[in-house]
Design a protein around this motif. Structure first.
Motif, PDB file in Angstrom:
ATOM      1  N   ASN A 117       0.825  -1.210   0.000  1.00 38.78           N
ATOM      2  CA  ASN A 117       0.000   0.000   0.000  1.00 38.78           C
ATOM      3  C   ASN A 117       0.858   1.259   0.000  1.00 38.78           C
ATOM      4  N   THR A 118       1.909   1.246   0.803  1.00 42.49           N
ATOM      5  CA  THR A 118       2.782   2.413   0.886  1.00 42.49           C
ATOM      6  C   THR A 118       3.503   2.658  -0.427  1.00 42.49           C
ATOM      7  N   ILE A 119       3.987   1.588  -1.056  1.00 42.29           N
ATOM      8  CA  ILE A 119       4.657   1.739  -2.352  1.00 42.29           C
ATOM      9  C   ILE A 119       3.690   2.286  -3.395  1.00 42.29           C
ATOM     10  N   PHE A 120       2.474   1.751  -3.425  1.00 41.17           N
ATOM     11  CA  PHE A 120       1.475   2.200  -4.397  1.00 41.17           C
ATOM     12  C   PHE A 120       1.177   3.681  -4.223  1.00 41.17           C
ATOM     13  N   VAL A 121       0.918   4.094  -2.986  1.00 42.21           N
ATOM     14  CA  VAL A 121       0.595   5.490  -2.713  1.00 42.21           C
ATOM     15  C   VAL A 121       1.784   6.392  -3.027  1.00 42.21           C
ATOM     16  N   THR A 122       2.970   5.979  -2.616  1.00 38.03           N
ATOM     17  CA  THR A 122       4.153   6.818  -2.782  1.00 38.03           C
ATOM     18  C   THR A 122       4.515   6.999  -4.249  1.00 38.03           C
ATOM     19  N   VAL A 123       4.504   5.924  -5.014  1.00 41.37           N
ATOM     20  CA  VAL A 123       4.896   6.001  -6.423  1.00 41.37           C
ATOM     21  C   VAL A 123       3.972   6.929  -7.199  1.00 41.37           C
ATOM     22  N   PHE A 124       2.671   6.761  -7.058  1.00 48.17           N
ATOM     23  CA  PHE A 124       1.730   7.601  -7.799  1.00 48.17           C
ATOM     24  C   PHE A 124       1.747   9.039  -7.297  1.00 48.17           C
ATOM     25  N   THR A 125       1.954   9.242  -6.007  1.00 46.07           N
ATOM     26  CA  THR A 125       2.041  10.598  -5.484  1.00 46.07           C
ATOM     27  C   THR A 125       3.269  11.310  -6.028  1.00 46.07           C
ATOM     28  N   PHE A 162      -8.131   8.923   5.911  1.00 46.35           N
ATOM     29  CA  PHE A 162      -8.841   8.540   4.698  1.00 46.35           C
ATOM     30  C   PHE A 162      -8.901   7.032   4.464  1.00 46.35           C
ATOM     31  N   THR A 163      -8.294   6.241   5.332  1.00 45.95           N
ATOM     32  CA  THR A 163      -8.443   4.782   5.252  1.00 45.95           C
ATOM     33  C   THR A 163      -8.899   4.208   6.586  1.00 45.95           C
ATOM     34  N   LEU A 164      -9.512   5.047   7.395  1.00 47.15           N
ATOM     35  CA  LEU A 164      -9.883   4.625   8.749  1.00 47.15           C
ATOM     36  C   LEU A 164     -10.885   3.479   8.734  1.00 47.15           C
ATOM     37  N   GLY A 165     -11.768   3.469   7.749  1.00 45.64           N
ATOM     38  CA  GLY A 165     -12.807   2.442   7.701  1.00 45.64           C
ATOM     39  C   GLY A 165     -12.349   1.128   7.108  1.00 45.64           C
ATOM     40  N   VAL A 166     -11.161   1.094   6.515  1.00 49.49           N
ATOM     41  CA  VAL A 166     -10.656  -0.122   5.877  1.00 49.49           C
ATOM     42  C   VAL A 166      -9.229  -0.363   6.364  1.00 49.49           C
ATOM     43  N   PRO A 167      -9.044  -1.159   7.417  1.00 44.31           N
ATOM     44  CA  PRO A 167      -7.696  -1.394   7.953  1.00 44.31           C
ATOM     45  C   PRO A 167      -6.742  -2.021   6.955  1.00 44.31           C
ATOM     46  N   GLU A 168      -7.269  -2.734   5.951  1.00 46.20           N
ATOM     47  CA  GLU A 168      -6.402  -3.385   4.967  1.00 46.20           C
ATOM     48  C   GLU A 168      -5.665  -2.366   4.088  1.00 46.20           C
ATOM     49  N   LEU A 169      -6.130  -1.128   4.073  1.00 47.25           N
ATOM     50  CA  LEU A 169      -5.524  -0.098   3.234  1.00 47.25           C
ATOM     51  C   LEU A 169      -4.509   0.748   3.992  1.00 47.25           C
ATOM     52  N   ARG A 170      -4.178   0.366   5.191  1.00 44.95           N
ATOM     53  CA  ARG A 170      -3.215   1.142   5.967  1.00 44.95           C
ATOM     54  C   ARG A 170      -1.846   1.159   5.298  1.00 44.95           C
ATOM     55  N   THR A 171      -1.124   2.236   5.534  1.00 46.46           N
ATOM     56  CA  THR A 171       0.268   2.310   5.108  1.00 46.46           C
ATOM     57  C   THR A 171       1.173   1.900   6.272  1.00 46.46           C
ATOM     58  N   LEU A 172       2.467   1.877   6.011  1.00 47.46           N
ATOM     59  CA  LEU A 172       3.399   1.418   7.043  1.00 47.46           C
ATOM     60  C   LEU A 172       3.365   2.293   8.292  1.00 47.46           C
ATOM     61  N   ALA A 173       3.288   3.600   8.102  1.00 51.14           N
ATOM     62  CA  ALA A 173       3.289   4.504   9.251  1.00 51.14           C
ATOM     63  C   ALA A 173       2.082   4.254  10.148  1.00 51.14           C
ATOM     64  N   VAL A 174       0.928   4.018   9.542  1.00 52.01           N
ATOM     65  CA  VAL A 174      -0.282   3.739  10.325  1.00 52.01           C
ATOM     66  C   VAL A 174      -0.243   2.312  10.858  1.00 52.01           C
ATOM     67  N   GLY A 175       0.279   1.389  10.067  1.00 51.38           N
ATOM     68  CA  GLY A 175       0.326  -0.012  10.477  1.00 51.38           C
ATOM     69  C   GLY A 175       1.231  -0.281  11.658  1.00 51.38           C
ATOM     70  N   MET A 176       2.133   0.661  11.966  1.00 51.68           N
ATOM     71  CA  MET A 176       2.999   0.488  13.126  1.00 51.68           C
ATOM     72  C   MET A 176       2.202   0.362  14.415  1.00 51.68           C
ATOM     73  N   PHE A 177       1.020   0.914  14.438  1.00 47.52           N
ATOM     74  CA  PHE A 177       0.198   0.853  15.646  1.00 47.52           C
ATOM     75  C   PHE A 177      -0.360  -0.540  15.894  1.00 47.52           C
ATOM     76  N   ALA A 178      -0.157  -1.455  14.943  1.00 46.33           N
ATOM     77  CA  ALA A 178      -0.581  -2.835  15.175  1.00 46.33           C
ATOM     78  C   ALA A 178       0.220  -3.480  16.308  1.00 46.33           C
ATOM     79  N   PHE A 179       1.413  -2.933  16.583  1.00 49.04           N
ATOM     80  CA  PHE A 179       2.242  -3.479  17.656  1.00 49.04           C
ATOM     81  C   PHE A 179       1.894  -2.883  19.024  1.00 49.04           C
TER      82      PHE A 179
END
Length: 286
Positions: free
Chosen positions: A82-90, A226-243
């Motif tokens: 997800n992070t690569i996809f968002v970053t590359v297109f941005t 903007f991805t709060l309702g879909v956890p599968e779309l999290r990026t790495l920075a947001v996904g860090m909170f899984a720990f």
């Protein structure tokens, strides 16, 4: 003899000053890098070693499985994609749009240009918290909420002003002889940009791409909203909170995840650092 002593003293002072400067910079660099080095070392520690060894950089026993567990248990593979996809297109959209805007502002004059640029520059000082509600409403009305494209759109818009000014400064510093020669050959304004000026702006393209890459890769607030309702779309920075659990935190996995997140940024910077220095120097010179 007196003359030789008189000339030696400034040299000794100069050498001592340089030595002192290098020593201060070296100590400052170590202090600046220590948090990252500690994170890197802690990513190989065991759970007990993380607390027992304290601020030690070097672990007594290496736990290589921390990276495997962090990658698998926290869905880091999906977050990484997800992070690569968002970053590359941005990065692509930001470079294209800001290069076009910067070239126009550098080469075209119009009434009220200075006032326009001043008003646009003021928008850089608006906090994200004040603009997130209208931006959220626009994205929702466009039907892009809870998609990665909403993150790409907002991140691209957020980097437009600063990067446009970088391109404008760089294009302003470039000589007009090449453009005049291209006009003599019948090139239009659009052909001048796409075939002449844009290929020559490689250092600034690399600079803007690097800035955008780092900002987008590390972005937390926009992907969270903007991805709060879909956890599968999290990026790495947001996904860090899984720990981070309600009652405990997996610190060694958190450190391993931090290293995984930072590694691409370090690699990209090392790869593009020469272009980055040339691009910033060209923009500041103008």
């Amino acid at each position: 003899m007196a003359v030789s002593l008189h000339t030696r003293r400034p040299r000794i002072r100069l050498k001592f000053g340089r030595l002192l400067t290098h020593l201060v910079l070296f100590v400052g660099g170590i202090l600046w890098m220590y948090p990252f080095l500690w994170t890197l070392g802690s990513s190989f520690k065991s759970v007990d070693g993380f607390f027992d060894e304290g601020l030690s950089i070097f672990p007594r026993e290496f736990e290589w499985t921390n990276y495997v567990n962090a990658w698998n248990e926290a869905s880091f593979s999906q977050y990484f994609f997800n992070t690569i996809f968002v970053t590359v297109f941005t990065v692509i959209l930001t470079v294209i749009f800001t290069a076009m805007a910067g070239y126009v502002l550098a080469r075209k004059e119009f009434p009220g240009k200075k006032l326009f640029l001043g008003l646009v520059a003021l928008t850089m000082f608006l906090p994200h918290g004040y603009t997130i509600i209208p931006v959220f409403d626009i994205v929702q009305r466009l039907g892009l909420l809870d998609t990665l494209w909403s993150v790409i759109l907002v991140q691209t818009a957020g980097g437009m002003v600063f990067n446009t000014f970088l391109f404008m400064g760089y294009f302003s510093s470039m000589q007009r002889e090449l453009e005049d020669a291209a006009r003599v050959d019948g090139a239009s304004f659009h052909q001048l940009f796409w075939r002449v000026m844009l290929p020559l702006s490689g250092p600034m393209i690399a600079t803007v791409a690097l800035f955008t890459f780092i900002g987008t890769w590390n972005s937390f607030f926009v992907p969270l909203v903007f991805t709060l309702g879909v956890p599968e779309l999290r990026t790495l920075a947001v996904g860090m909170f899984a720990f981070v659990g309600q009652n405990s935190t997996q610190w060694t996995y958190l450190c391993a995840g931090s290293v995984i997140t930072l590694a691409p940024i370090i690699f990209i910077f090392v790869l593009l650092q020469s272009y980055f220095i040339n691009g910033v120097a060209g923009a500041i010179k103008s």
